[in-house]
Structures are given as structure tokens and as C-alpha cells.
Design a protein around this motif. Structure first.
Motif, PDB file in Angstrom:
ATOM      1  N   GLU A  69       0.844  -1.196   0.000  1.00 40.17           N
ATOM      2  CA  GLU A  69       0.000   0.000   0.000  1.00 40.17           C
ATOM      3  C   GLU A  69       0.881   1.248   0.000  1.00 40.17           C
ATOM      4  N   LEU A  70       0.231   2.397  -0.197  1.00 40.42           N
ATOM      5  CA  LEU A  70       0.983   3.626  -0.471  1.00 40.42           C
ATOM      6  C   LEU A  70       0.406   4.820   0.280  1.00 40.42           C
ATOM      7  N   CYS A  96      -3.622   3.072  -2.707  1.00 42.20           N
ATOM      8  CA  CYS A  96      -3.186   4.364  -2.162  1.00 42.20           C
ATOM      9  C   CYS A  96      -4.095   4.745  -0.997  1.00 42.20           C
ATOM     10  N   LYS A  97      -3.546   4.711   0.200  1.00 39.55           N
ATOM     11  CA  LYS A  97      -4.348   4.931   1.407  1.00 39.55           C
ATOM     12  C   LYS A  97      -4.397   6.385   1.827  1.00 39.55           C
ATOM     13  N   LEU A  98      -3.491   7.195   1.280  1.00 40.14           N
ATOM     14  CA  LEU A  98      -3.462   8.612   1.653  1.00 40.14           C
ATOM     15  C   LEU A  98      -2.814   9.407   0.531  1.00 40.14           C
ATOM     16  N   LEU A  99      -3.493  10.472   0.109  1.00 38.99           N
ATOM     17  CA  LEU A  99      -2.900  11.416  -0.839  1.00 38.99           C
ATOM     18  C   LEU A  99      -3.138  12.818  -0.292  1.00 38.99           C
ATOM     19  N   VAL A 100      -2.086  13.426   0.233  1.00 38.23           N
ATOM     20  CA  VAL A 100      -2.191  14.781   0.772  1.00 38.23           C
ATOM     21  C   VAL A 100      -1.634  15.746  -0.263  1.00 38.23           C
ATOM     22  N   ILE A 101      -2.493  16.647  -0.744  1.00 36.97           N
ATOM     23  CA  ILE A 101      -2.024  17.733  -1.630  1.00 36.97           C
ATOM     24  C   ILE A 101      -1.839  18.949  -0.721  1.00 36.97           C
ATOM     25  N   ALA A 102      -0.584  19.246  -0.408  1.00 36.59           N
ATOM     26  CA  ALA A 102      -0.284  20.236   0.635  1.00 36.59           C
ATOM     27  C   ALA A 102      -0.865  21.619   0.346  1.00 36.59           C
ATOM     28  N   ASN A 103      -0.980  21.977  -0.926  1.00 32.60           N
ATOM     29  CA  ASN A 103      -1.522  23.300  -1.264  1.00 32.60           C
ATOM     30  C   ASN A 103      -3.046  23.371  -1.130  1.00 32.60           C
ATOM     31  N   GLU A 104      -3.684  22.209  -1.001  1.00 24.87           N
ATOM     32  CA  GLU A 104      -5.142  22.195  -0.875  1.00 24.87           C
ATOM     33  C   GLU A 104      -5.574  21.951   0.572  1.00 24.87           C
ATOM     34  N   LYS A 105      -5.088  20.827   1.107  1.00 23.38           N
ATOM     35  CA  LYS A 105      -5.451  20.537   2.504  1.00 23.38           C
ATOM     36  C   LYS A 105      -4.309  19.756   3.128  1.00 23.38           C
ATOM     37  N   ASN A 106      -3.504  20.476   3.888  1.00 23.44           N
ATOM     38  CA  ASN A 106      -2.349  19.827   4.511  1.00 23.44           C
ATOM     39  C   ASN A 106      -2.748  19.265   5.873  1.00 23.44           C
ATOM     40  N   ILE A 107      -2.103  18.203   6.306  1.00 24.62           N
ATOM     41  CA  ILE A 107      -2.295  17.756   7.684  1.00 24.62           C
ATOM     42  C   ILE A 107      -0.918  17.747   8.346  1.00 24.62           C
ATOM     43  N   PRO A 108      -0.837  18.243   9.576  1.00 21.16           N
ATOM     44  CA  PRO A 108       0.475  18.455  10.195  1.00 21.16           C
ATOM     45  C   PRO A 108       1.306  17.184  10.330  1.00 21.16           C
ATOM     46  N   GLU A 109       0.637  16.043  10.457  1.00 23.98           N
ATOM     47  CA  GLU A 109       1.397  14.800  10.653  1.00 23.98           C
ATOM     48  C   GLU A 109       1.709  14.067   9.353  1.00 23.98           C
ATOM     49  N   ALA A 110       1.469  14.709   8.206  1.00 23.37           N
ATOM     50  CA  ALA A 110       1.659  14.002   6.925  1.00 23.37           C
ATOM     51  C   ALA A 110       3.075  13.435   6.778  1.00 23.37           C
ATOM     52  N   VAL A 111       4.094  14.301   6.844  1.00 22.84           N
ATOM     53  CA  VAL A 111       5.461  13.820   6.584  1.00 22.84           C
ATOM     54  C   VAL A 111       5.930  12.869   7.688  1.00 22.84           C
ATOM     55  N   GLY A 112       5.813  13.297   8.937  1.00 21.21           N
ATOM     56  CA  GLY A 112       6.254  12.456  10.056  1.00 21.21           C
ATOM     57  C   GLY A 112       5.500  11.138  10.098  1.00 21.21           C
ATOM     58  N   GLY A 113       4.208  11.186   9.823  1.00 19.10           N
ATOM     59  CA  GLY A 113       3.387   9.972   9.837  1.00 19.10           C
ATOM     60  C   GLY A 113       3.773   9.012   8.728  1.00 19.10           C
ATOM     61  N   ILE A 114       4.031   9.562   7.544  1.00 14.74           N
ATOM     62  CA  ILE A 114       4.448   8.714   6.418  1.00 14.74           C
ATOM     63  C   ILE A 114       5.811   8.074   6.721  1.00 14.74           C
ATOM     64  N   LEU A 115       6.725   8.856   7.289  1.00 17.65           N
ATOM     65  CA  LEU A 115       8.033   8.297   7.648  1.00 17.65           C
ATOM     66  C   LEU A 115       7.877   7.220   8.725  1.00 17.65           C
ATOM     67  N   GLY A 116       6.936   7.431   9.634  1.00 13.11           N
ATOM     68  CA  GLY A 116       6.729   6.478  10.721  1.00 13.11           C
ATOM     69  C   GLY A 116       6.085   5.175  10.271  1.00 13.11           C
ATOM     70  N   LEU A 117       5.164   5.254   9.311  1.00 10.58           N
ATOM     71  CA  LEU A 117       4.376   4.072   8.937  1.00 10.58           C
ATOM     72  C   LEU A 117       4.943   3.293   7.755  1.00 10.58           C
TER      73      LEU A 117
END
Length: 205
Positions: A69-70, A96-117
């Protein structure tokens, strides 16, 4: 100093917290999770739609072959054409379980969460701090190659690749490299508190 900050931000506790936060947004069913961090344009560098089209195809090949998964996030520098392409390719794509488009709707844990999971991180080549954070997450980090990077930047990527912190991969070879890494599970090399590396990075910035 931005780099020293980036190097120190990522530790096990931070990754665990961010990963837990992100889990509230995503449903994970597979053993292997790929993470993709997509940066964007800098003064000298342009992230093209064609390159990302190739990368997307390679990622899909990997997901199917490895039953994975992605998770994806873009950055605020990601060009509109690349954002549109990623939405086209991955928005309704089941693995694809998550697609964050940072310019539209960012979530603060996107990068850290992706690195963690994620077990394997695929990352665009233009951001030294983003690559350093990924390396410090103690995951397999694949940076895809692209033209028109500055000489200093190319030196940094080659230095990291030579020391096995990252795998520097041509776009058309990405799926094969992911498969190879997942089959062999080589040792992961991290920066840790290596001051020499931090100094080396500061020198080239």
C-alpha cells in the motif's frame, strides 16, 4: 543550521507519535507500506509532469508485485501539473491509502506519519532537508534521479548514495530497485548524530 534541525527532529518517539496520529486518517491492511514524499520546484530545479508520470507507473508496478500500500504527500512547492497528475493516478486507486495535496489541505502529521508508517520511502531529489529527515527515520530511502540539479546538490546526493544512506535510482529502474531492496532487506545506514555528516552538509549549502 536548517539541516541540523532536520537531522535532530526525527527520532523514534516522534515517528511513533506521528504514525499513530496518521493512522486515524488511514486504514492499513498490508505488511509493506511505501511512502512517497513529492517536493517541487526550486530556483534551479523543475519537477516535471513527465518524470512524475514515469515514477507513478513504477510505483504502481511495485504495489502490485509486492502486494503493498501507499501513502503520498506533496509539498507547497509542488507544481500544479504534478498535483493534478497525482490526483489522476492515485485518488481513486485502492492501494493508495493517503494522498495529501499540501496546497489544498495539509495535515500536520503528513510527513512524520508517512516516515513512521512506511518501510520504504520514495522521495524527489531537490530537498536536502527532506532527504535528511527520511534518512534519519531508519527506513529504506530511494531518491529518484532528475536532470538540472546543481553541482553541489549532485555532490550531496552522490555522497549520501556512496555512504548507503540513500539509494539514488533512475526513474525507469525504480520498481526493480524497490523489489530488490524488499527481497534482500540490506542493512539500513543512518546519519544518527554524525557531526561530520552535518558539517559536510553545511559546507555545501
Amino acid at each position: 543550521t536548517a539541516i541540523a534541525g532536520a537531522l535532530n527532529l526525527i527520532n523514534e518517539r516522534y515517528l511513533k507519535e506521528q504514525g499513530e496520529n496518521l493512522k486515524s486518517h488511514v486504514e492499513i491492511n498490508k505488511e509493506l507500506m511505501l511512502g512517497m514524499l513529492v517536493g517541487g520546484d526550486t530556483k534551479a530545479f523543475h519537477l516535471t509532469k513527465d518524470l512524475m508520470q514515469e515514477i507513478s507507473g513504477q510505483i504502481k508496478m511495485s504495489l502490485q508485485k509486492l502486494d503493498a500500500e501507499l501513502l503520498i504527500t506533496t509539498s507547497r512547492r509542488t507544481p500544479l501539473a504534478v498535483e493534478s497528475l497525482l490526483k489522476e493516478e492515485f485518488l481513486n486507486y485502492r492501494p493508495c491509502k493517503l494522498l495529501v495535496i499540501a496546497n489544498e489541505k495539509n495535515i500536520p502529521e503528513a510527513v512524520g506519519g508517512i516516515l513512521g508508517l512506511s518501510e520504504i520511502i520514495v522521495i524527489s531529489p531537490e530537498s536536502i532537508s527532506m532527504i535528511s529527515e527520511a534518512v534519519n527515520s531508519r527506513k529504506y530511502v530511494l531518491v529518484f534521479n532528475a536532470p538540472r540539479l546543481s553541482r553541489k546538490h549532485r555532490w550531496f546526493l552522490n555522497y549520501f548514495a556512496k555512504n548507503k544512506y540513500i539509494y539514488l535510482v533512475d526513474s525507469y529502474n525504480l520498481a526493480q530497485k524497490i523489489e530488490e531492496i524488499w527481497s534482500n532487506r540490506p542493512k539500513i545506514h543512518t546519519l544518527g548524530d554524525n557531526l561530520l555528516v552535518t558539517e559536510a552538509i553545511k559546507k555545501i549549502l
